[in-house]
Enzyme design. Structure first.
Site, PDB file in Angstrom:
ATOM      1  N   CYS A   2       0.704  -1.411  -0.277  1.00 35.20           N
ATOM      2  CA  CYS A   2       0.110  -0.044  -0.289  1.00 35.20           C
ATOM      3  C   CYS A   2       1.301   1.518  -0.066  1.00 35.20           C
ATOM      4  CB  CYS A   2      -1.099  -0.325   1.431  1.00 35.20           C
ATOM      5  SG  CYS A   2      -1.602  -1.649   1.237  1.00 35.20           S
ATOM      6  N   ARG A  27       4.632   0.712  -5.965  1.00 35.48           N
ATOM      7  CA  ARG A  27       4.787  -0.763  -5.134  1.00 35.48           C
ATOM      8  C   ARG A  27       3.439  -2.038  -5.365  1.00 35.48           C
ATOM      9  NH1 ARG A  27       6.624   2.267  -0.399  1.00 35.48           N
ATOM     10  NH2 ARG A  27       5.062   0.981   0.935  1.00 35.48           N
ATOM     11  N   TRP A  74      -3.327  -2.468  -1.670  1.00 37.84           N
ATOM     12  CA  TRP A  74      -2.567  -4.097  -1.614  1.00 37.84           C
ATOM     13  C   TRP A  74      -3.581  -4.886  -0.423  1.00 37.84           C
ATOM     14  CZ3 TRP A  74      -0.313  -8.711  -0.165  1.00 37.84           C
ATOM     15  CH2 TRP A  74       0.420  -9.076  -1.047  1.00 37.84           C
ATOM     16  N   ASN A 100      -1.362   1.571   6.343  1.00 37.31           N
ATOM     17  CA  ASN A 100      -0.185  -0.005   5.307  1.00 37.31           C
ATOM     18  C   ASN A 100      -0.217  -0.598   6.810  1.00 37.31           C
ATOM     19  OD1 ASN A 100       0.123   1.889   3.780  1.00 37.31           O
ATOM     20  ND2 ASN A 100       1.654   2.304   3.939  1.00 37.31           N
ATOM     21  N   GLY A 101      -0.546  -1.763   7.007  1.00 42.96           N
ATOM     22  CA  GLY A 101       0.061  -3.233   7.869  1.00 42.96           C
ATOM     23  C   GLY A 101      -0.871  -3.731   7.726  1.00 42.96           C
ATOM     24  N   GLU A 488      17.675 -16.703 -10.074  1.00 44.00           N
ATOM     25  CA  GLU A 488      17.243 -15.437 -10.567  1.00 44.00           C
ATOM     26  C   GLU A 488      17.018 -15.040 -11.443  1.00 44.00           C
ATOM     27  OE1 GLU A 488      16.506 -12.961  -9.029  1.00 44.00           O
ATOM     28  OE2 GLU A 488      16.507 -10.647  -9.986  1.00 44.00           O
ATOM     29  N   LYS A 492      12.845 -13.247 -12.608  1.00 41.10           N
ATOM     30  CA  LYS A 492      12.602 -12.505 -13.507  1.00 41.10           C
ATOM     31  C   LYS A 492      11.187 -13.163 -14.109  1.00 41.10           C
ATOM     32  CE  LYS A 492      13.440  -9.999 -11.331  1.00 41.10           C
ATOM     33  NZ  LYS A 492      14.498 -10.064 -10.053  1.00 41.10           N
ATOM     34  N   GLU A 495       8.119 -13.962 -12.953  1.00 38.67           N
ATOM     35  CA  GLU A 495       7.337 -12.591 -12.249  1.00 38.67           C
ATOM     36  C   GLU A 495       6.812 -11.340 -13.187  1.00 38.67           C
ATOM     37  OE1 GLU A 495       9.619 -10.664  -8.826  1.00 38.67           O
ATOM     38  OE2 GLU A 495      11.462 -10.351 -10.422  1.00 38.67           O
ATOM     39  N   HIS A 511      18.993 -35.537 -11.663  1.00 38.07           N
ATOM     40  CA  HIS A 511      18.554 -36.144  -9.998  1.00 38.07           C
ATOM     41  C   HIS A 511      16.531 -35.843 -10.444  1.00 38.07           C
ATOM     42  CE1 HIS A 511      21.804 -37.673  -8.621  1.00 38.07           C
ATOM     43  NE2 HIS A 511      22.095 -36.345  -8.799  1.00 38.07           N
ATOM     44  N   LYS A 610       6.125  -3.695  -4.414  1.00 35.18           N
ATOM     45  CA  LYS A 610       7.451  -3.809  -4.560  1.00 35.18           C
ATOM     46  C   LYS A 610       7.757  -3.497  -3.346  1.00 35.18           C
ATOM     47  CE  LYS A 610      11.489  -2.567  -6.288  1.00 35.18           C
ATOM     48  NZ  LYS A 610      12.031  -3.408  -7.119  1.00 35.18           N
TER      49      LYS A 610
HETATM   50  O1  M6R Z   1      12.592  -4.805  -1.038  1.00 36.59           O
HETATM   51  P1  M6R Z   1      13.331  -6.165  -0.682  1.00 36.59           P
HETATM   52  O2  M6R Z   1      14.927  -6.502  -1.603  1.00 36.59           O
HETATM   53  O3  M6R Z   1      13.941  -6.820   0.443  1.00 36.59           O
HETATM   54  O4  M6R Z   1      12.198  -6.899  -1.785  1.00 36.59           O
HETATM   55  C1  M6R Z   1      12.916  -8.526  -1.422  1.00 36.59           C
HETATM   56  C2  M6R Z   1      11.884  -8.960  -2.647  1.00 36.59           C
HETATM   57  O5  M6R Z   1      10.137  -8.961  -2.442  1.00 36.59           O
HETATM   58  C3  M6R Z   1      12.180  -8.780  -4.147  1.00 36.59           C
HETATM   59  O6  M6R Z   1      13.695  -9.071  -4.145  1.00 36.59           O
HETATM   60  C4  M6R Z   1      10.996  -9.287  -4.716  1.00 36.59           C
HETATM   61  O7  M6R Z   1      11.261 -10.799  -5.206  1.00 36.59           O
HETATM   62  C5  M6R Z   1      11.450  -8.508  -6.187  1.00 36.59           C
HETATM   63  N1  M6R Z   1       9.768  -8.148  -6.525  1.00 36.59           N
HETATM   64  C6  M6R Z   1      12.256  -9.589  -7.641  1.00 36.59           C
HETATM   65  O8  M6R Z   1      12.716  -9.677  -8.658  1.00 36.59           O
END
Ligand code: M6R
Length: 615
Positions: A2, A27, A74, A100-101, A488, A492, A495, A511, A610
């Site tokens: 949020c 975000r 959110w 937020n929270g 990673e 990418k 997501e 395996h 984010k």
């Molecule tokens: O702000 P942070 O680095 O702590 O965030 C961690 C993850 O939420 C963040 O890396 C998330 O996996 C991204 N969407 C990756 O692209």
């Protein structure tokens, strides 16, 4: 997650708030709303979906006032709907709140408020807060006192902003636990509130950050900060050095694209001022660590989430190789639930772009309680992780707006390399010649990144994306220091393009995953010329023997791999410990081009946020 933006001052509040919310769109959110004090009463507009829907509603039903708060939600409790969108009002319509929270005890609070006659209009946990404020509102204490009392009932992390038409000159902001940041921007005769700096950066660079259990009364003259127990606080005023332009998309189609292409510069910024290349020495300005304490560490534990956790898996190689310290890596979300063995001889390294990821912050709290030294690698200046740490290494890569992390990943790798060198200096774990060599290697990195990002324009990625964007499954294989890069790369792709992708240690393929290999599941193989190159080539052969399709990431000039793989993307030859900084870039570009062809919302992928400020 949020987003919150508030404004009080002489200007029209609505455009400032809406504009700020737009800057927080990255975000992640699914509804939005605004409350404006107008002619002595409060006007609320809320809409489901994108902010543009709220903007359309505001065009039909305009608001006009000088004090307002807006929110992007959110969904956690209750689906995205107009009723569940913030701001929430009390029955009189004279008090509103955004939050937020999560209110963890909202069910019991809701039941007791219902018993007192309060009628709830939404399914959210937030509505209990506005009713608690209404219940405790008294003219003598005013809104601030009512907020303070209301927060006394809440369990769980919350950041809130409240306003009332009875006191039309102020906003009250408060923070309880780690529910994301609350930045208060100090302007000239006007003040701003935001859950994240970019929302208000164009108006002011002078900011205060609320700490846990602090409350601020914000007027056009500034902010008065107190603890929730009523103690006066003299907050530090931070001068934010980010350039607002760097938070804009410029000529790029998406923020993610811009952030991928600016990595040569961001890596330079990460390194700048921290290395004496002639002396082969590293200086970390915000790491007050004595040689004695550094020598006392018997191990390091890297804790992070998502991309940052994969960065930590690469960092393990750097810290072990350079600083000769044993390293364990864990997810923030797992760490605290296994009663980890930590004491004052443990160095905890947390990696977090946002500095607000609640699971990572919880891991830090666990470490703090057990006496560990807390070092954090953070991008957002003044964020909670930075403030909680004994030592901070900022990424200095500028604001990262795309939800999919790219430049923060590569900058955090460099930060871990710097940390490893810094610890090596303090612990005398490698000689000056070896250190000089590692420092020289680092000096070449931005130039290599620039070459890679400029090379072969986009065509290789465009061609591959054109050919493969309709495929439904991908396998990413890597080995040694490039295994986390495979993880990673797969993250990418999934997501932002919503294609299923799995990262795997190459040696483990036989395996299990080898059963999946066929013409429908391309295998992206990280095969730079390093010490496990021959092993990677044999994995490529095994995939080909089963009619699989191989896309190899290989070192420039490697002709042999071309005879084995179906498609090859080359990267410049680099020192082994720094290769991941380069090998990840083709995977970022590939994921980006695929997502674009699939028409996905690259910068704000569905369901993602984010900064993940809830558990
Ligand atoms: O702000 P942070 O680095 O702590 O965030 C961690 C993850 O939420 C963040 O890396 C998330 O996996 C991204 N969407 C990756 O692209």
């Amino acid at each position: 997650m949020c987003g919150i933006v508030g404004y009080v001052g002489p200007r029209a509040a609505t455009p400032i708030v809406v504009n700020g919310l737009q800057r927080l769109e990255y975000r992640g959110y699914d509804s939005a709303g605004i409350a404006v004090v107008q002619n002595g009463s409060i006007e609320v507009r809320r809409e489901v979906g994108k902010l543009s829907n709220l903007v359309n509603l505001l065009a039909e039903q305009p608001t006009n006032g000088h004090l307002a708060v807006g929110h992007t939600r959110w969904a956690t409790h209750g689906k995205p709907s107009q009723q569940n969108a913030h701001p929430h009002r009390d029955a009189s319509g004279e008090i509103v709140v955004v939050q937020n929270g999560i209110v963890e005890n909202f069910r019991e609070l809701r039941e007791s408020l219902q018993a007192e006659g309060f009628e709830f209009q939404s399914e959210t946990d937030t509505e209990v807060i506005v009713f608690l404020i209404a219940l405790h509102y008294a003219p003598e204490g005013g809104l601030a006192e009512a907020v303070r009392k209301a927060l006394g009932y809440l369990k769980g992390p919350s950041a809130i902003v409240a306003l009332t038409s009875r006191e039309p000159d102020k906003l009250v902001a408060a923070r309880l636990g780690n529910a994301g940041g609350v930045a208060i921007g100090l302007g000239d005769g006007e003040s701003f509130i935001a859950s994240d700096i970019p929302a208000i950066l164009e108006h002011t660079r002078r900011m205060i950050f609320l700490e846990d259990r602090q409350l601020a009364v914000v007027t056009r003259d500034g902010a008065i900060v107190q603890t929730l127990d009523g103690q006066a606080v003299r907050p530090e005023v931070h001068e934010i050095s980010w350039d607002p332009i760097s938070a804009a998309k410029g000529e790029y189609r998406h923020f993610m694209q811009k952030e991928i292409f600016e990595q040569a510069r961001s890596l330079t910024d990460t390194i700048r001022g921290r290395v004496d290349f002639a002396a082969g020495e590293v200086y970390l300005e915000d790491m007050p660590l004595t040689a004695e304490r550094a020598r006392s560490f018997d191990r390091a534990v890297i804790v992070a989430c998502g991309t940052s956790a994969y960065s930590g898996l690469v960092g393990k190689f750097m810290l072990e190789k350079i600083a000769r310290i044993p390293v364990e890596v864990d997810y923030g979300s797992e760490f605290r639930y296994r009663d980890p063995i930590i004491d004052e001889r443990t160095l905890i390294v947390t990696i977090t772009q946002s500095g607000e990821t609640v699971d990572t912050l919880a891991a830090m709290e666990e470490g703090r309680a057990k006496g560990a030294y807390l070092c954090s690698i953070v991008n957002v200046i003044g964020s909670q992780a930075a403030r909680m740490s004994d030592g901070v290494i900022y990424m200095h890569c500028g604001p990262e707006i795309g939800v999919a992390s790219t430049k923060a990943f590569t900058s955090s790798l460099v930060d871990q390399y710097l940390l490893a060198l810094f610890l090596a200096q303090l612990r005398d774990s490698i000689g000056p010649l070896a250190r000089q060599k590692l420092v020289d290697d680092l000096a070449r990195l931005p130039e290599l990144a620039g070459r890679l990002l400029d090379a072969d324009a986009n065509t290789v990625y465009e061609d591959l994306a054109e050919r493969f964007h309709r495929y439904r499954n991908f396998l990413y294989l890597g080995r040694g220091i490039n295994y986390p890069v495979a993880l990673e790369g797969a993250l990418k792709l999934k997501e932002i393009s919503y294609i299923h992708a799995e990262g795997y240690p190459a040696g483990e393929m036989k395996h299990g995953p080898i059963a999946l290999i066929d013409r429908d599941m391309p295998v992206v193989t990280l095969a730079p010329q390093d010490e496990v190159y021959d092993k990677m080539v044999s994995q490529v052969e095994q995939v080909k023997a089963r009619s699989g399709i191989v896309i190899a990431i290989a070192t420039e000039g490697d002709e042999f791999i071309r005879s084995r793989a179906d498609h090859v993307i080359t990267i410049p030859a680099a020192p082994p410990l720094l290769t991941p900084v380069l090998s990840v870039m083709p995977l970022q570009r590939l994921a980006y081009e695929m997502a674009v062809r699939r028409g996905a919302d690259v910068d704000q992928p569905r369901n993602l946020a984010k900064s993940v400020t809830v558990e």
